[in-house]
Write an enzyme that holds these catalytic residues in place. Structure first.
Site, PDB file in Angstrom:
ATOM      1  N   GLY A   1      12.027 -31.636  75.178  1.00 17.37           N
ATOM      2  CA  GLY A   1      11.265 -32.505  76.063  1.00 17.37           C
ATOM      3  C   GLY A   1       9.822 -32.683  75.638  1.00 17.37           C
TER       4      GLY A   1
ATOM      5  CG  ASP B   1       9.666 -14.702  82.081  1.00 16.33           C
ATOM      6  OD1 ASP B   1       8.929 -15.547  82.651  1.00 16.33           O
ATOM      7  OD2 ASP B   1      10.506 -14.028  82.696  1.00 16.33           O
TER       8      ASP B   1
ATOM      9  CG  ASN C   1       5.091 -28.505  78.306  1.00 14.09           C
ATOM     10  OD1 ASN C   1       4.953 -29.567  78.904  1.00 14.09           O
ATOM     11  ND2 ASN C   1       6.260 -28.109  77.822  1.00 14.09           N
TER      12      ASN C   1
ATOM     13  CE1 TYR D   1       7.382 -30.002  89.188  1.00 15.17           C
ATOM     14  CE2 TYR D   1       6.920 -32.099  90.263  1.00 15.17           C
ATOM     15  CZ  TYR D   1       7.022 -31.339  89.113  1.00 15.17           C
ATOM     16  OH  TYR D   1       6.756 -31.908  87.886  1.00 15.17           O
TER      17      TYR D   1
ATOM     18  CE  LYS E   1       4.303 -29.300  87.476  1.00 14.67           C
ATOM     19  NZ  LYS E   1       4.006 -28.662  86.170  1.00 14.67           N
TER      20      LYS E   1
ATOM     21  CB  THR F   1      12.422 -35.154  79.036  1.00 15.61           C
ATOM     22  OG1 THR F   1      12.339 -34.864  80.443  1.00 15.61           O
ATOM     23  CG2 THR F   1      11.073 -35.633  78.519  1.00 15.61           C
TER      24      THR F   1
END
Length: 262
Positions: free
Chosen positions: A22, A70, A97, A162, A166, A199
């Site tokens: 991706g 990890d 990322n 989520y 972000k 992706t």
């Protein structure tokens, strides 16, 4: 590439998490093609090693290294950053990322899932910045690029964890940037906020709905009416990591086909 123009990332030593595919893999290829050395990590050891091997074959040189990581594990951060600095001869760019998605409204989401999202999407960036800064301080001018999302600004109540994670990335980015300016060190920190990008993450939509219907649904809030391509984001990251952006810090670079404008 024009042989009379220096590669945009010449001499940079770049550490990228979540680089097995991706966006992360696209960034790694982009940096390497523009003259950087790249150290790639991912929880999928075989896949991230394959990306590094592919880059080295393409460029007929050893410019890419890979290791499993990890990003929730602080000890692993310390070990991998040291390994990367030794392999590349230093560290001048960190690209945080790695991240995950999560579905669930405030009433639906389990606390265990909330904590999993926060640990991968937010705490990993704290750990990366914290432990990379000593290396970056020695490599000035240096840069940190944190991959956030359009979801930091455009709320969907079904993605409570989520969206929150972000948005936290955007503010953490500014905190790191301002700390660096306070220290008077030439280490910049910026966030990138993509909309949907073509992706593997969106592949299930296309498998279930077909090309036309999946594209229609995924792009209904995007004025350009198309998904982003991985290189659309990789070029944005390249700019923020390069010396072209020496006066850019604490910024939110939105790569969204105009979605934030509506």
């Amino acid at each position: 590439m024009n042989n009379h123009v220096a590669p945009r990332a010449a001499g940079k030593q770049v550490f990228i998490t979540g680089a097995a595919g991706g966006l992360g893999a696209a960034m790694a290829r982009m940096f390497a093609r523009h003259g950087a050395k790249v150290f790639l990590t991912d929880i999928d050891a075989d896949a991230v090693t394959a990306v590094a091997d592919e880059i080295n074959r393409e460029l007929s040189d050893t410019v890419a290294w890979a290791a499993t990581q990890d990003v929730r594990d602080e000890a692993a951060w310390i070990e991998r950053l040291d390994q990367a600095a030794k392999a590349m001869g230093g560290l001048s760019v960190l690209v945080n990322n790695a991240g995950i998605g999560s579905l669930g409204s405030v009433e639906q989401i389990e606390l265990k899932e909330w904590r999993r999202v926060m640990s991968i999407n937010v705490e990993s960036i704290l750990l990366g910045c914290k432990h990379a800064l000593p290396y970056l301080r020695e490599a000035q001018p240096a840069s940190i690029v944190n991959i956030s999302s359009l979801a930091a600004f455009k709320v969907d109540p079904d993605y409570a964890a989520y969206n929150t994670s972000k948005a936290a990335v955007a503010m953490l980015t500014k905190s790191v940037a301002m700390d660096c300016t306070r220290q008077k060190i030439d280490v910049r920190c910026n966030s990138v906020h993509p909309a949907f990008v073509r992706t593997g993450i969106v592949a299930p939509f296309y498998d279930a709905l077909g090309e036309e219907e999946a594209t229609r649904k995924l792009t209904r809030g995007i004025p350009m009416r198309r998904l982003g391509e991985p290189d659309d984001v990789a070029y944005a990251v390249l700019y923020l990591a390069s010396d072209e952006s020496r006066y850019v810090t604490a910024a939110e670079l939105v790569v969204d086909g105009g979605a934030c404008a509506i």
